[in-house]
Design a protein around this motif. Structure first.
Motif, mmCIF file in Angstrom:
data_model
loop_
_atom_site.group_PDB
_atom_site.id
_atom_site.type_symbol
_atom_site.label_atom_id
_atom_site.label_comp_id
_atom_site.label_asym_id
_atom_site.label_seq_id
_atom_site.Cartn_x
_atom_site.Cartn_y
_atom_site.Cartn_z
ATOM 1 N N GLY A 156 0.671 -1.330 -0.187
ATOM 2 C CA GLY A 156 0.018 -0.008 0.175
ATOM 3 C C GLY A 156 0.642 1.300 0.047
ATOM 4 N N ALA A 157 2.284 1.397 1.009
ATOM 5 C CA ALA A 157 2.602 2.253 1.295
ATOM 6 C C ALA A 157 3.376 2.514 -0.079
ATOM 7 C CB ALA A 157 3.471 2.371 2.183
ATOM 8 N N VAL A 158 4.208 1.685 -0.377
ATOM 9 C CA VAL A 158 5.414 1.903 -1.732
ATOM 10 C C VAL A 158 3.876 2.513 -3.471
ATOM 11 C CG1 VAL A 158 6.185 0.310 -3.778
ATOM 12 C CG2 VAL A 158 6.504 0.215 -1.548
ATOM 13 N N THR A 159 2.916 0.974 -3.618
ATOM 14 C CA THR A 159 1.944 1.504 -4.921
ATOM 15 C C THR A 159 1.151 3.340 -4.532
ATOM 16 O OG1 THR A 159 1.188 -0.794 -4.796
ATOM 17 C CG2 THR A 159 0.145 1.216 -6.435
ATOM 18 N N THR A 160 0.618 3.569 -3.638
ATOM 19 C CA THR A 160 0.253 5.048 -3.825
ATOM 20 C C THR A 160 1.154 5.821 -3.808
ATOM 21 O OG1 THR A 160 -1.681 4.079 -1.624
ATOM 22 C CG2 THR A 160 -0.723 6.445 -2.269
ATOM 23 N N SER A 161 2.709 5.967 -2.930
ATOM 24 C CA SER A 161 3.571 6.639 -3.176
ATOM 25 C C SER A 161 4.047 6.472 -4.985
ATOM 26 C CB SER A 161 4.802 6.407 -2.289
ATOM 27 O OG SER A 161 4.438 5.809 -0.889
ATOM 28 N N VAL A 162 3.878 6.033 -5.020
ATOM 29 C CA VAL A 162 4.622 5.806 -6.566
ATOM 30 C C VAL A 162 4.107 6.564 -7.892
ATOM 31 C CG1 VAL A 162 5.576 4.233 -9.135
ATOM 32 C CG2 VAL A 162 6.467 3.664 -6.406
ATOM 33 N N MET A 163 2.418 6.011 -7.468
ATOM 34 C CA MET A 163 1.861 6.829 -8.168
ATOM 35 C C MET A 163 1.965 8.152 -8.124
ATOM 36 S SD MET A 163 0.466 4.325 -9.986
ATOM 37 C CE MET A 163 0.048 2.345 -9.783
ATOM 38 N N PHE A 164 1.666 8.672 -6.958
ATOM 39 C CA PHE A 164 1.937 9.698 -6.406
ATOM 40 C C PHE A 164 3.026 11.203 -6.789
ATOM 41 C CE2 PHE A 164 2.677 13.109 -3.462
ATOM 42 C CZ PHE A 164 1.234 14.397 -3.994
ATOM 43 N N PHE A 165 4.472 10.234 -6.621
ATOM 44 C CA PHE A 165 4.950 10.952 -6.781
ATOM 45 C C PHE A 165 6.026 11.130 -8.417
ATOM 46 C CE2 PHE A 165 5.829 9.806 -2.323
ATOM 47 C CZ PHE A 165 6.133 11.940 -2.088
ATOM 48 N N VAL A 166 5.400 9.682 -9.109
ATOM 49 C CA VAL A 166 5.482 9.964 -10.607
ATOM 50 C C VAL A 166 4.947 10.753 -11.051
ATOM 51 C CG1 VAL A 166 5.959 8.192 -12.465
ATOM 52 C CG2 VAL A 166 6.335 7.628 -10.671
ATOM 53 N N THR A 167 3.615 10.432 -11.205
ATOM 54 C CA THR A 167 2.753 11.529 -11.604
ATOM 55 C C THR A 167 2.716 13.224 -11.412
ATOM 56 O OG1 THR A 167 0.913 9.838 -11.404
ATOM 57 C CG2 THR A 167 0.138 12.100 -11.897
ATOM 58 N N LEU A 168 3.204 13.550 -10.386
ATOM 59 C CA LEU A 168 3.775 14.936 -9.697
ATOM 60 C C LEU A 168 4.806 14.947 -10.783
ATOM 61 C CD1 LEU A 168 3.268 15.275 -6.398
ATOM 62 C CD2 LEU A 168 2.106 16.520 -8.245
ATOM 63 N N TYR A 169 6.369 14.505 -10.936
ATOM 64 C CA TYR A 169 7.241 14.232 -11.652
ATOM 65 C C TYR A 169 6.995 14.810 -13.087
ATOM 66 C CZ TYR A 169 11.442 13.233 -14.589
ATOM 67 O OH TYR A 169 12.161 12.583 -15.031
ATOM 68 N N GLY A 174 2.266 5.948 4.276
ATOM 69 C CA GLY A 174 4.061 5.831 3.153
ATOM 70 C C GLY A 174 3.416 6.559 2.666
ATOM 71 N N LEU A 175 1.844 7.426 2.202
ATOM 72 C CA LEU A 175 2.191 8.407 1.298
ATOM 73 C C LEU A 175 2.913 9.951 2.266
ATOM 74 C CD1 LEU A 175 1.740 10.246 -1.158
ATOM 75 C CD2 LEU A 175 0.075 9.829 -0.431
ATOM 76 N N ALA A 176 2.038 9.939 4.045
ATOM 77 C CA ALA A 176 2.919 10.557 4.461
ATOM 78 C C ALA A 176 4.276 11.024 5.032
ATOM 79 C CB ALA A 176 1.950 10.470 5.484
ATOM 80 N N VAL A 177 4.302 9.813 5.526
ATOM 81 C CA VAL A 177 5.641 10.157 6.020
ATOM 82 C C VAL A 177 6.717 9.683 4.744
ATOM 83 C CG1 VAL A 177 7.893 8.075 6.650
ATOM 84 C CG2 VAL A 177 5.942 8.077 7.570
ATOM 85 N N LEU A 178 6.813 9.931 3.425
ATOM 86 C CA LEU A 178 7.439 9.692 2.491
ATOM 87 C C LEU A 178 7.288 11.278 1.725
ATOM 88 C CD1 LEU A 178 7.142 6.516 0.375
ATOM 89 C CD2 LEU A 178 9.843 7.112 1.626
ATOM 90 N N SER A 179 6.110 11.788 1.819
ATOM 91 C CA SER A 179 6.126 12.907 1.195
ATOM 92 C C SER A 179 6.431 14.048 2.433
ATOM 93 C CB SER A 179 4.791 13.349 1.538
ATOM 94 O OG SER A 179 3.652 12.736 0.610
ATOM 95 N N ALA A 180 6.621 13.575 3.777
ATOM 96 C CA ALA A 180 8.114 14.907 3.978
ATOM 97 C C ALA A 180 9.075 14.363 4.267
ATOM 98 C CB ALA A 180 7.765 14.508 5.606
ATOM 99 N N VAL A 181 9.805 13.170 3.535
ATOM 100 C CA VAL A 181 10.801 13.216 2.539
ATOM 101 C C VAL A 181 11.013 13.950 1.510
ATOM 102 C CG1 VAL A 181 12.237 11.443 2.253
ATOM 103 C CG2 VAL A 181 10.823 10.836 4.028
#
Length: 485
Positions: A284-297, A416-423
């Motif tokens: 859940g952490a990996v999939t949500t974060s990848v979709m979020f960050f790659v789309t933003l990129y 995952g999204l909360a932690v990785l967004s802070a990172v």
């Protein structure tokens, strides 16, 4: 006492029907976690939403979904899986229609909340129906593989479909699209799904436990969603997360003392279930974060439009679906441990490759290549994760096990999204944004490697496949011997 029609017991058609309905329902539920994202600017302009209102169009669905999943899973076990599946589907479909007709931000957010409630009662039932309907292990594994591929791919498809619908028909259709699908699924469920009974006779739903766990997960979800804008030491964020911990502790105490608990703690005696749910948290952490960050990129750095960004994510989506279907033979032959380890290694490799993108990157080297490798890894994890998390319990706990896995996946996505967004937090500018996204993906790669290491402790296939009832000396009740609802 009525028995199931013979077609529901032994014929191949009902099995296919269960798999198709389960995949369609799961696709619709997961799709709605992402489909509104691209439509938010149009919603804001049309309904006068502020920044907080935009956030709550997304969070109202996610918070309610995660908070009520445990209650929905237990209700499916107690009151009947087809019955709760149909009820949740009706609520979800009606809420989608209400949201599409919304004339103000408050009504839209209320409709999204009601959607989350319907999804929480709808989501646990399909996987429990698959486990109860398919008695042949190969057929069951194939059905779970299709269900897992659908669930994993739906999130990224939401980005593409949301862009297409918003650009061509308007934002209201990201909600209206659920209505015809929901109506068809209700009709098929009532006409063709096997009617397995609940076990509520002489038992009551654990209301105190349901309230405590729902409140705990809702507070945790809200507190985590606030981490992106407020530090954990802030009174609001820290206070809500502290309340979530206290509520969860109270829930565990109540469940340990209750004669008819919402979540029997004995279910955690299964090492396969515990490790399967740990994998669900990480995926859940990996999939949500990848979709979020790659789309933003793609949009903020490379300048893609929402529709073009959605199209660019298709290779990742297709790779997930293909790997989810291909890995079933490996799971049948070797059990979940080896496929989980291999899947997490591929996932970590894809994340490490993806983290090397640059401000002037190209689609082929920075999106396509790592996306395919990452998709193959994530797809290879879904089936063994699902098998471990749901197939090692008795029939009476099938809905609960499914709800636990879905809850773990949703909570993993939020955490995952909360932690990785802070990172990833960084100043503006293409170089700074890219560097921040790369840092977040490197942390995600470390999570994947940790999950792969934990997967080495997965029980051997014979132990993992034994239902909880069999381990305790009780014969599990065959699904086909149960009377109809």
């Amino acid at each position: 006492m009525k028995s199931l029609p013979s077609a529901d017991r032994t014929g191949p058609a009902p099995g296919r029907t269960v798999a198709v309905v389960a995949c369609a329902a799961q696709f619709m539920v997961v799709l709605d976690t992402t489909i509104v994202n691209v439509a938010l600017p149009s919603m804001r302009a049309d309904l006068g939403l502020g920044a907080g209102g935009q956030q709550w169009v997304v969070n109202a669905y996610l918070l309610t979904f995660a908070g009520f999943l445990m209650l929905g899973g237990r209700a499916a076990d107690l009151f009947g899986r087809r019955r709760m599946f149909t009820a949740g589907l009706v609520v979800f479909t009606a809420a989608s229609l209400l949201g599409g007709l919304a004339t103000g931000g408050g009504l839209l957010i209320a409709a999204r909340t009601l959607q989350g409630l319907g999804a929480a009662f709808l989501a646990p039932a399909p996987l429990a129906l698959i486990n109860a309907t398919y008695h042949d292990i190969q057929a069951r594994t194939k059905a779970i593989a299709a269900w897992g591929a659908t669930a994993t791919a739906a999130g990224s498809c939401g980005i593409l479909l949301g862009g297409v619908l918003t650009d061509t028909l308007g934002w209201r259709w990201v909600l209206f699209v659920n209505v015809p699908i929901g109506v068809v699924l209700v009709a098929v469920a009532l006409a063709a799904l096997p009617a397995f009974p609940g076990r509520a006779r002489g038992r009551a739903l654990d209301a105190p436990g349901a309230v405590l766990v729902t409140a705990a997960l809702a507070c945790a979800s809200y507190g985590l969603s606030e981490l992106e804008t407020r530090p954990i030491a802030a009174p609001l964020t820290g206070g809500i997360l502290a309340v979530a911990v206290l509520l969860l502790a109270a829930f565990l105490v109540v469940e340990a003392r209750s004669a008819q608990p919402l979540m029997p703690l004995r279910i955690f005696r299964s090492r396969a279930l515990v490790l399967g749910n740990t994998a669900a948290l990480v995926i859940g952490a990996v999939t949500t974060s990848v979709m979020f960050f790659v789309t933003l990129y793609l949009q903020r750095v490379l300048g893609y439009t929402p529709l073009r960004a959605g199209l660019a994510m298709l290779p990742l989506t297709l790779a997930i679906a293909v790997a989810s279907l291909l890995v079933r033979r490996l799971v049948q032959a070797m059990g979940p441990r080896v496929p989980l380890v291999l899947g997490w290694l591929l996932t970590a490799g894809g994340l490490l490759w993806q983290s090397r993108f640059t401000p002037g990157g190209s689609f082929t080297t920075d999106i396509l290549g790592p996306g395919i490798l990452l998709g193959l890894g994530l797809g290879a994890v879904v089936l063994p994760m699902t098998t471990a998390a749901t197939s090692s319990v008795g029939a009476e706990d099938a809905g609960l096990a499914s709800a636990l896995m879905n809850t773990a996946r949703q909570m993993g996505g939020g955490l995952g999204l909360a932690v990785l967004s802070a990172v990833a937090a960084t100043s503006t500018g293409a170089a700074a944004l890219t560097h921040g996204y790369a840092r977040a993906l490197l942390v995600a790669a470390a999570l994947a490697l940790l999950a792969g290491a934990l997967a080495l402790f997965m029980p051997r296939p014979a132990a993992a496949a034994a239902p909880a009832g069999r381990e305790s000396g009780r014969r599990p009740v065959p699904a086909h011997a149960e009377p109809a609802e």
